[in-house]
Design a protein around this motif. Structure first.
Motif, short mmCIF file in Angstrom:
data_model
loop_
_atom_site.label_atom_id
_atom_site.label_comp_id
_atom_site.label_asym_id
_atom_site.label_seq_id
_atom_site.Cartn_x
_atom_site.Cartn_y
_atom_site.Cartn_z
N ALA A 71 1.18 -1.26 0.10
CA ALA A 71 -0.25 -0.27 -0.20
C ALA A 71 1.07 1.28 -0.25
O ALA A 71 0.48 2.34 -0.98
N ARG A 72 2.23 1.37 0.46
CA ARG A 72 2.69 2.54 0.52
C ARG A 72 3.68 3.09 -0.32
O ARG A 72 2.74 3.70 -1.09
N THR A 73 3.86 1.55 -1.09
CA THR A 73 4.23 1.77 -2.86
C THR A 73 3.06 1.92 -3.21
O THR A 73 4.07 2.82 -4.48
N ALA A 74 2.23 1.46 -3.78
CA ALA A 74 1.70 2.01 -4.54
C ALA A 74 0.89 3.61 -4.29
O ALA A 74 0.79 4.56 -4.88
N LEU A 75 0.70 4.43 -2.79
CA LEU A 75 0.90 5.25 -2.13
C LEU A 75 2.06 6.47 -2.99
O LEU A 75 1.47 7.10 -3.97
N GLU A 76 3.47 5.85 -3.16
CA GLU A 76 4.17 6.76 -3.27
C GLU A 76 4.14 6.53 -5.17
O GLU A 76 4.84 7.78 -5.71
#
Length: 176
Positions: A71-76
């Protein structure tokens, strides 16, 4: 082109030399080890054993960590998708979101099958300390209140159904 998710394949995301991510097809049987989650319990294990339950809780925590990382990767990726200075690609961000959705589905299925999903969720205190579980008497009271409310709602539905059934049972000529 966006990767499609098939029932026969899963997607794993790895970082290459830059900050962008790419999807690679992986074997569903090796899913657990590929994302850092150990394989499930042996098929002949007692489903009610405390050891198996502890293993399932640890596995659930690892699922949460993997989903959080994705999810953090998708947000970035979303934040950098349309920035001309970054090397990010909007299609990669879309693939990351698709991957998060897929892993959430797997996690939901795991929680349902393992019984770990039936545990109450503890709210994290604002100071960041470990949450304290509720007393058993408080949990029993909450459960009793929930069951009582559900019973009252079902009883009302049943009574309403009886009224409708009695109205439908009256012959057409007597209603006028």
């Amino acid at each position: 082109m966006l990767p499609t998710l098939h029932s026969q394949s899963l997607y794993e995301y790895s970082t290459d030399s830059g900050s962008s991510l790419y999807a690679q097809n992986i074997n569903p049987l090796s899913f657990s080890s590929s994302v850092g989650i150990p394989a499930g319990p042996p098929l002949n294990a007692d489903p009610n054993s405390p050891d198996l339950f502890n293993q399932n809780v640890k596995l659930a925590i690892q699922y949460v960590q993997v989903i959080s990382r994705l999810a953090r990767t998708a947000l970035e990726g979303i934040e950098q998708a349309f920035d001309p200075a970054s090397q990010s690609n909007p299609m990669t961000a879309a693939a990351d979101i698709s991957s998060v959705r897929h892993y959430l589905g797997l996690f939901t299925e795991f929680l349902t099958q393992s019984g770990v999903g039936a545990l109450p969720l503890l709210a994290m205190p604002p100071d960041g300390s470990a949450p304290t579980p509720s007393e058993e008497s408080a949990l029993l009271a909450q459960t009793a209140n929930a069951v009582t409310a559900l019973y009252a709602r079902q009883k009302q539905v049943q009574e309403n159904n009886a009224v409708v059934a009695s109205l439908l049972a009256v012959p057409e000529s007597s209603r006028r």
